[in-house]
Design a protein around this motif. Structure first.
Motif, PDB file in Angstrom:
ATOM      1  N   SER A   3       0.800  -1.436  -0.107  1.00 40.89           N
ATOM      2  CA  SER A   3       0.046   0.128  -0.220  1.00 40.89           C
ATOM      3  C   SER A   3       0.730   1.023  -0.221  1.00 40.89           C
ATOM      4  CB  SER A   3      -1.033  -0.099   1.132  1.00 40.89           C
ATOM      5  OG  SER A   3      -1.892  -0.772   1.259  1.00 40.89           O
ATOM      6  N   ASN A   4       1.264   1.456   1.382  1.00 38.09           N
ATOM      7  CA  ASN A   4       3.036   2.248   1.214  1.00 38.09           C
ATOM      8  C   ASN A   4       4.426   1.707   0.867  1.00 38.09           C
ATOM      9  OD1 ASN A   4       4.625   4.971   1.354  1.00 38.09           O
ATOM     10  ND2 ASN A   4       3.050   5.509   2.379  1.00 38.09           N
ATOM     11  N   GLY A   5       5.192   1.290  -0.116  1.00 38.11           N
ATOM     12  CA  GLY A   5       6.265   1.237   0.354  1.00 38.11           C
ATOM     13  C   GLY A   5       7.357   2.149   0.967  1.00 38.11           C
ATOM     14  N   ARG A   6       7.243   3.059   1.502  1.00 36.57           N
ATOM     15  CA  ARG A   6       7.415   3.834   2.900  1.00 36.57           C
ATOM     16  C   ARG A   6       7.571   3.434   4.048  1.00 36.57           C
ATOM     17  NH1 ARG A   6       5.681   8.130  -0.424  1.00 36.57           N
ATOM     18  NH2 ARG A   6       6.956   9.665  -1.474  1.00 36.57           N
ATOM     19  N   SER A   7       6.154   2.981   4.172  1.00 32.63           N
ATOM     20  CA  SER A   7       5.820   2.349   5.573  1.00 32.63           C
ATOM     21  C   SER A   7       7.499   0.804   6.046  1.00 32.63           C
ATOM     22  CB  SER A   7       5.028   1.491   5.687  1.00 32.63           C
ATOM     23  OG  SER A   7       4.763  -0.087   4.376  1.00 32.63           O
ATOM     24  N   LEU A   8       7.860   0.254   5.190  1.00 34.05           N
ATOM     25  CA  LEU A   8       9.169  -0.468   5.312  1.00 34.05           C
ATOM     26  C   LEU A   8      10.470   0.350   6.239  1.00 34.05           C
ATOM     27  CD1 LEU A   8      10.867  -3.234   4.731  1.00 34.05           C
ATOM     28  CD2 LEU A   8      12.401  -1.763   2.600  1.00 34.05           C
ATOM     29  N   LYS A   9       9.814   1.893   6.340  1.00 34.46           N
ATOM     30  CA  LYS A   9      10.840   2.645   7.946  1.00 34.46           C
ATOM     31  C   LYS A   9      10.918   2.453   8.916  1.00 34.46           C
ATOM     32  CE  LYS A   9      11.376   6.902   9.508  1.00 34.46           C
ATOM     33  NZ  LYS A   9      10.923   8.546   9.800  1.00 34.46           N
ATOM     34  N   PHE A  10       9.376   1.435   8.758  1.00 34.20           N
ATOM     35  CA  PHE A  10       8.856   1.469  10.237  1.00 34.20           C
ATOM     36  C   PHE A  10       9.342  -0.247  10.497  1.00 34.20           C
ATOM     37  CE2 PHE A  10       7.015   4.885  10.101  1.00 34.20           C
ATOM     38  CZ  PHE A  10       7.200   5.965  10.637  1.00 34.20           C
ATOM     39  N   ILE A  11       9.595  -1.231   9.975  1.00 41.62           N
ATOM     40  CA  ILE A  11       9.937  -2.454  10.044  1.00 41.62           C
ATOM     41  C   ILE A  11      11.381  -2.407  10.306  1.00 41.62           C
ATOM     42  CG2 ILE A  11       9.339  -4.850   8.584  1.00 41.62           C
ATOM     43  CD1 ILE A  11       7.306  -3.876   6.682  1.00 41.62           C
ATOM     44  N   PRO A  12      11.485  -3.514  11.016  1.00 44.71           N
ATOM     45  CA  PRO A  12      12.965  -3.224  11.884  1.00 44.71           C
ATOM     46  C   PRO A  12      13.738  -5.069  10.728  1.00 44.71           C
ATOM     47  CG  PRO A  12      11.573  -3.243  13.534  1.00 44.71           C
ATOM     48  CD  PRO A  12      10.766  -3.593  12.639  1.00 44.71           C
ATOM     49  N   LYS A  13      14.956  -4.034  10.448  1.00 45.60           N
ATOM     50  CA  LYS A  13      16.019  -5.282   9.785  1.00 45.60           C
ATOM     51  C   LYS A  13      15.439  -6.137  10.178  1.00 45.60           C
ATOM     52  CE  LYS A  13      18.208  -1.398   7.513  1.00 45.60           C
ATOM     53  NZ  LYS A  13      17.252  -0.504   8.025  1.00 45.60           N
ATOM     54  N   ALA A  14      15.782  -6.534  11.267  1.00 49.66           N
ATOM     55  CA  ALA A  14      15.730  -8.403  11.564  1.00 49.66           C
ATOM     56  C   ALA A  14      14.233  -8.485  11.165  1.00 49.66           C
ATOM     57  CB  ALA A  14      15.418  -8.355  13.100  1.00 49.66           C
ATOM     58  N   VAL A  15      12.944  -7.772  11.105  1.00 51.34           N
ATOM     59  CA  VAL A  15      12.314  -8.319  10.474  1.00 51.34           C
ATOM     60  C   VAL A  15      11.957  -8.597   9.536  1.00 51.34           C
ATOM     61  CG1 VAL A  15       9.363  -8.380  10.470  1.00 51.34           C
ATOM     62  CG2 VAL A  15      11.058  -8.075  12.643  1.00 51.34           C
ATOM     63  N   GLN A  16      12.829  -7.925   8.556  1.00 50.91           N
ATOM     64  CA  GLN A  16      12.269  -7.761   7.277  1.00 50.91           C
ATOM     65  C   GLN A  16      13.113  -8.903   6.552  1.00 50.91           C
ATOM     66  OE1 GLN A  16      14.897  -4.565   5.302  1.00 50.91           O
ATOM     67  NE2 GLN A  16      14.026  -2.845   6.111  1.00 50.91           N
ATOM     68  N   THR A  17      12.638  -9.477   4.918  1.00 53.09           N
ATOM     69  CA  THR A  17      12.249 -10.580   3.799  1.00 53.09           C
ATOM     70  C   THR A  17      12.692  -9.926   3.386  1.00 53.09           C
ATOM     71  OG1 THR A  17      10.149 -10.388   3.637  1.00 53.09           O
ATOM     72  CG2 THR A  17      11.284 -11.934   5.599  1.00 53.09           C
ATOM     73  N   ARG A  18      13.707 -10.654   2.223  1.00 50.87           N
ATOM     74  CA  ARG A  18      13.794 -10.171   0.569  1.00 50.87           C
ATOM     75  C   ARG A  18      12.057 -10.399  -0.029  1.00 50.87           C
ATOM     76  NH1 ARG A  18      17.493  -9.586  -2.540  1.00 50.87           N
ATOM     77  NH2 ARG A  18      17.289  -9.505  -4.264  1.00 50.87           N
ATOM     78  N   GLU A  19      10.630 -10.342  -0.051  1.00 44.76           N
ATOM     79  CA  GLU A  19       9.533 -10.756   0.037  1.00 44.76           C
ATOM     80  C   GLU A  19       9.606  -9.493  -0.252  1.00 44.76           C
ATOM     81  OE1 GLU A  19       5.758 -12.960  -1.039  1.00 44.76           O
ATOM     82  OE2 GLU A  19       7.114 -13.548   0.618  1.00 44.76           O
ATOM     83  N   VAL A  20       8.986  -9.202   1.333  1.00 43.88           N
ATOM     84  CA  VAL A  20       8.586  -7.928   1.578  1.00 43.88           C
ATOM     85  C   VAL A  20       9.514  -6.757   0.809  1.00 43.88           C
ATOM     86  CG1 VAL A  20       8.235  -6.026   3.343  1.00 43.88           C
ATOM     87  CG2 VAL A  20       8.142  -8.612   3.738  1.00 43.88           C
ATOM     88  N   CYS A  21      11.012  -6.393   0.871  1.00 40.14           N
ATOM     89  CA  CYS A  21      11.610  -5.318   0.173  1.00 40.14           C
ATOM     90  C   CYS A  21      11.680  -5.237  -0.996  1.00 40.14           C
ATOM     91  CB  CYS A  21      12.850  -5.974   0.535  1.00 40.14           C
ATOM     92  SG  CYS A  21      13.686  -5.324   2.088  1.00 40.14           S
ATOM     93  N   LEU A  22      11.011  -6.455  -1.707  1.00 35.17           N
ATOM     94  CA  LEU A  22      11.415  -6.228  -3.105  1.00 35.17           C
ATOM     95  C   LEU A  22       9.277  -5.536  -3.016  1.00 35.17           C
ATOM     96  CD1 LEU A  22      12.451  -9.311  -4.204  1.00 35.17           C
ATOM     97  CD2 LEU A  22      13.257  -7.806  -5.317  1.00 35.17           C
ATOM     98  N   ALA A  23       8.680  -6.170  -2.229  1.00 40.40           N
ATOM     99  CA  ALA A  23       6.765  -5.251  -2.235  1.00 40.40           C
ATOM    100  C   ALA A  23       7.115  -4.540  -2.243  1.00 40.40           C
ATOM    101  CB  ALA A  23       6.005  -6.399  -2.088  1.00 40.40           C
ATOM    102  N   ALA A  24       8.171  -3.252  -1.310  1.00 41.11           N
ATOM    103  CA  ALA A  24       8.338  -2.248  -0.875  1.00 41.11           C
ATOM    104  C   ALA A  24       8.653  -1.473  -1.635  1.00 41.11           C
ATOM    105  CB  ALA A  24       9.063  -2.013   0.359  1.00 41.11           C
ATOM    106  N   VAL A  25      10.036  -1.544  -2.922  1.00 37.82           N
ATOM    107  CA  VAL A  25      10.541  -0.395  -3.769  1.00 37.82           C
ATOM    108  C   VAL A  25      10.142  -0.782  -5.054  1.00 37.82           C
ATOM    109  CG1 VAL A  25      12.898  -1.112  -2.625  1.00 37.82           C
ATOM    110  CG2 VAL A  25      11.700  -2.861  -4.453  1.00 37.82           C
ATOM    111  N   LYS A  26       9.119  -1.816  -5.091  1.00 38.64           N
ATOM    112  CA  LYS A  26       7.947  -1.960  -6.398  1.00 38.64           C
ATOM    113  C   LYS A  26       6.841  -0.873  -6.215  1.00 38.64           C
ATOM    114  CE  LYS A  26       5.438  -4.645  -8.879  1.00 38.64           C
ATOM    115  NZ  LYS A  26       4.217  -4.163  -9.199  1.00 38.64           N
ATOM    116  N   GLN A  27       6.409  -0.995  -4.993  1.00 31.82           N
ATOM    117  CA  GLN A  27       5.296   0.210  -5.213  1.00 31.82           C
ATOM    118  C   GLN A  27       6.254   1.824  -5.103  1.00 31.82           C
ATOM    119  OE1 GLN A  27       4.500   2.913  -1.974  1.00 31.82           O
ATOM    120  NE2 GLN A  27       2.635   3.007  -3.840  1.00 31.82           N
ATOM    121  N   CYS A  28       7.280   1.707  -3.915  1.00 30.91           N
ATOM    122  CA  CYS A  28       7.973   3.352  -4.527  1.00 30.91           C
ATOM    123  C   CYS A  28       9.680   3.245  -3.844  1.00 30.91           C
ATOM    124  CB  CYS A  28       7.504   4.097  -2.830  1.00 30.91           C
ATOM    125  SG  CYS A  28       8.205   5.242  -2.764  1.00 30.91           S
TER     126      CYS A  28
END
Length: 794
Positions: A44-69
């Motif tokens: 919905s908003n790729g910038r919201s990755l800012k509030f997902i800690p690095k320890a929780v991030q997955t490659r799938e989540v990061c790709l979805a984030a940068v695809k949106q923004c």
């Protein structure tokens, strides 16, 4: 009784997903960070990755984030940064190539990005700016002409932008600007006069010391009321002849920006801009001596506002909605002119505005020859309150404004307490409200009941208030409210915004830690010290045409345990998350198999997690082992431990701050995290804790790093937009700064894979939570060996 706010609400999974889709950037901070929640948020908003800690991030989540923004690339875990991630960002739904290293850009990627969004051309390297790309971009958005390399702004490209909007002329190379073109632009849009080079202007609307008579031959009028000036402006001319303070005006508005140390842990600050005493009617009657149409006056007022806002760099502040503009009276004694000013300002200002009146607004808001028709003070206040509230502007007259956290509002909930609300409110209720308030402002006129030199007896309110005794009553009313707020909120940060100086309406000393703003006396002054903070240095005055905003910054944080007494107490998981939320720090904590103990001692906090078998130190959402299992041991020693760390890190932190200020002065980021200061997303400065040396480096991941020999070399190769600012910094005599020291020859960078630099940096970052946010997240007994305990009070 104040309304009780529900901070956390039990909502269904369906409702959580619905809220994340509606406002992911906000709600992702307040839900469990499951994979599903993270994916819904970043999609919905790729910038919201800012509030997902690095320890929780997955490659799938990061790709979805940068695809949106594409901006989300700033928050991606560095080990995921590779060709695929950068290409996904370049081709995102909201492309911005500025976050992608040049080596990952190709002609194809740049063409696709600009085809999606013309603004993407701002970060397209000159060699990839084809003629087709440039023309396509400016036709769809004329502003992108500013993003095109100057050498590639051909006449064909410029005219394509001009046909889209005549305002594009401001970005033309000088060789393409002609008298004929300027005349055509003005005929199309008479309001763009300030964009025309001075030698091509027939009519000057920019502010200067000259007066002008306006005619139909000089400017195309859009206002048909030729008698507007005679009806609405000229009758006020006699009112400005008697101005008690004009001869004593001592305008010397020295610039002041209250600098705040920004680090990764405490970079969430809001800008508070302020101004007072513009006195528009004096300026209008000076500028237009005999005649002017309404549109000409509106254009003149708009030029003043444009100039006033010109120094506000909105591009560097994505959270503009969190900024506030405080206007402390004496804008105009003519209500209609004030209304024009505020209407235009509300359209141009992206943040919030808080207004108090001055004594000039209490003059007759509409010129009336009959003294029997004079309005009362209360009538004028009601008139302004309605007008300003209709424009979405906050108006205060003996009222208290709070911006309070609210789970359903991303920008907080505005609450204005009236005079009766303040006086009837219980102290505990007011404190409970302000525990979750990131901004508290008490505002009003104040009046001059204690000023025997300039008061109602001297005509400063005209016929509205002529009795000094009445004025004394009004000042006492403000003082009474002030004392109630002081009694309840003495340990909170409060802004006192009154038109009259504090000493004109209150017998007390300034309260340490509070911020005071005023206008009125046209004697600009500011003071920042332990005994008071005063910003009264942006009073424009009658004669001054140098109209700009000034600012200071305040933290956007709040402390939900602010008025809790020192001790050890149990809190819920929601309260723990709410505490960090108040610090603007995102954490993920889902443990429910124990209890959370809070230790509070002299302003410092420590959080421990206790289950059936063990006690752990809470480091955000992580559990840290503790050798000593005695809660009272930590409570008794946490203050000394905290002071030891402050002493240990003081010199090192001071050096980091010095580096950060230098980077910001040349236009870089300046964010501090651990031992590292960011120049931008990829370029950094590492301060070696072992030898104190500066290590500039470029990194695309925590492994892939290129170390440069000095600041100059990394700026030349990786940050060319900053190199001119760097040289100007040197020319101003800053060579002695140990950050830049001497200019070395530009050697080739050295590739460096070792990740050891992050070990101490991460540990130091944990300690910085203590030095900046007063939260202990690491406990190491060795700290006591290095701290200077003998200097601490017992």
């Amino acid at each position: 009784m104040l309304e009780k706010y529900v901070v956390t609400k039990k909502i269904s999974e369906k409702e959580i997903v619905k809220r994340l889709k509606a406002n992911a950037y906000y709600y992702i901070q307040y839900v469990d960070l499951t994979l599903e929640h993270c994916l819904v948020a970043v999609e919905s908003n790729g910038r919201s990755l800012k509030f997902i800690p690095k320890a929780v991030q997955t490659r799938e989540v990061c790709l979805a984030a940068v695809k949106q923004c594409s901006e989300a690339i700033k928050f991606v875990k560095k080990e995921f940064l590779d060709d695929e991630m950068y290409k996904t960002a370049a081709l995102s739904d909201n492309p911005s190539l500025g976050y992608i290293p040049k080596q990952y850009l190709t002609q194809e990627i740049c063409d696709l990005a600009v085809s999606k969004d013309p603004k993407a051309i701002y970060a397209v390297p000159a060699e990839f700016q084809s003629i087709e790309m440039r023309i396509s971009a400016v036709k769809r958005d004329w502003r992108t002409l500013d993003g095109i390399e100057k050498s590639k702004r051909t006449k064909r490209v410029c005219m394509a932008a001009y046909e889209s909007n005549e305002q594009a002329i401001q970005f033309f190379p000088n060789k393409f600007i002609t008298q004929e073109l300027c005349d055509d632009a003005i005929n199309r849009n008479s309001t763009i006069m300030s964009l025309i080079p001075e030698k091509f202007r027939h009519y000057e609307i920019l502010d200067n010391e000259q007066n002008h008579n306006f005619s139909n031959n000089q400017m195309k009028r859009t206002d048909s009321d030729k008698n507007y000036f005679q009806k609405n402006i000229l009758p006020y001319k006699n009112l400005i002849k008697f101005v008690p303070s004009i001869d004593n005006e001592t305008i010397k508005a020295d610039a002041i920006i209250h600098e705040v140390y920004e680090s990764e842990l405490q970079k969430n600050v809001r800008n508070i801009y302020y101004i007072s005493d513009i006195h528009l009617m004096h300026k209008i009657l000076k500028r237009f001596k005999n005649n002017a149409s309404k549109s000409e006056i509106e254009i003149y007022i708009e030029s003043i506002i444009d100039k006033m806002l010109s120094m506000v760099n909105k591009d560097d502040n994505w959270w503009q909605d969190n900024d506030f503009l405080l206007i402390t009276g004496d804008i105009s004694f003519n209500f209609e002119i004030a209304q024009i000013f505020y209407q235009l300002l509300a359209e141009k200002w992206d943040g919030n505005i808080i207004v108090t009146l001055g004594n000039h607004e209490l003059w007759n808001y509409k010129y009336i020859s009959s003294k029997n028709s004079t309005l009362q003070y209360e009538d004028i206040v009601r008139k302004y309150k309605k007008m300003l509230n209709d424009l979405g502007i906050i108006f205060l007259e003996n009222e208290l404004f709070t911006l309070t956290f609210d789970i359903d509002n991303p920008f907080g909930k505005f609450l204005i307490l009236s005079e009766n609300d303040i006086l009837s409110c219980e102290k505990e209720d007011l404190q409970e409200l302000c525990n979750r308030s990131s901004l508290i402002v008490f505002g009003g006129i104040g009046f001059s009941g204690l000023n025997n030199q300039m008061n109602a007896s001297h005509g400063i309110y005209r016929e509205t208030i002529i009795s000094h005794n009445k004025e004394i009553e009004l000042s006492k009313k403000t003082e009474k409210l002030y004392h109630k707020i002081l009694d309840s909120l003495s340990t909170y940060r409060v802004i006192i915004q009154t038109h009259m100086p504090f000493t004109d309406w209150c017998n007390d000393h300034y309260h340490p830690g509070w911020i005071y703003l005023n206008g009125h006396n046209h004697k600009n002054e500011f003071y920042i010290g332990q005994d008071k903070i005063l910003f009264a240095d942006n009073q424009i005055g009658y004669k001054n045409n140098n109209i700009f905003l000034k600012k200071f910054t305040t933290s956007m944080c709040y402390d939900i345990f602010h008025n809790r007494e020192d001790g050890i107490f149990t809190i819920t998981r929601d309260e723990y998350l709410d505490f960090y939320r108040g610090l603007n720090v995102s954490i993920n904590f889902n443990r429910r198999d124990g209890i959370i103990k809070t230790l509070k001692n002299k302003g410092f906090y420590m959080f421990l997690f206790k289950n059936k078998t063990c006690i752990y130190l809470l480091k955000g959402g992580q559990l840290k082992n503790l050798k000593n299992q005695d809660l009272t041991y930590y409570f008794n020693n946490m203050y000394f431990y905290s002071k030891s760390i402050e002493n240990l890190l003081k010199n090192f932190n001071d050096c980091l701050v010095s580096i950060s200020k230098f980077i910001r002065q040349i236009g870089g980021d300046g964010t501090i995290h651990g031992c590292i200061v960011d120049i931008d997303f990829y370029n950094h400065i590492y301060l070696n804790p072992n030898d104190g040396k500066i290590v500039p480096y470029y990194a695309t991941s925590i492994v892939d790093k290129w170390v440069y020999p000095n600041i100059e070399s990394i700026l030349k190769e990786k940050c060319p937009r900053l190199i001119d600012n760097y040289y100007r910094y040197l020319e101003k005599g800053h060579e002695s700064n140990n950050v830049i020291s001497v200019r070395y020859k530009v050697d080739l960078p050295k590739y460096f894979q070792n990740t050891d630099i992050y070990n101490f940096s991460n540990f130091l970052r944990s300690l910085q939570y203590l030095t900046e946010l007063n939260v202990i997240r690491e406990w190491d007994e060795r700290i006591f060996e290095y701290g200077i305990l003998e200097e601490l009070p017992l």
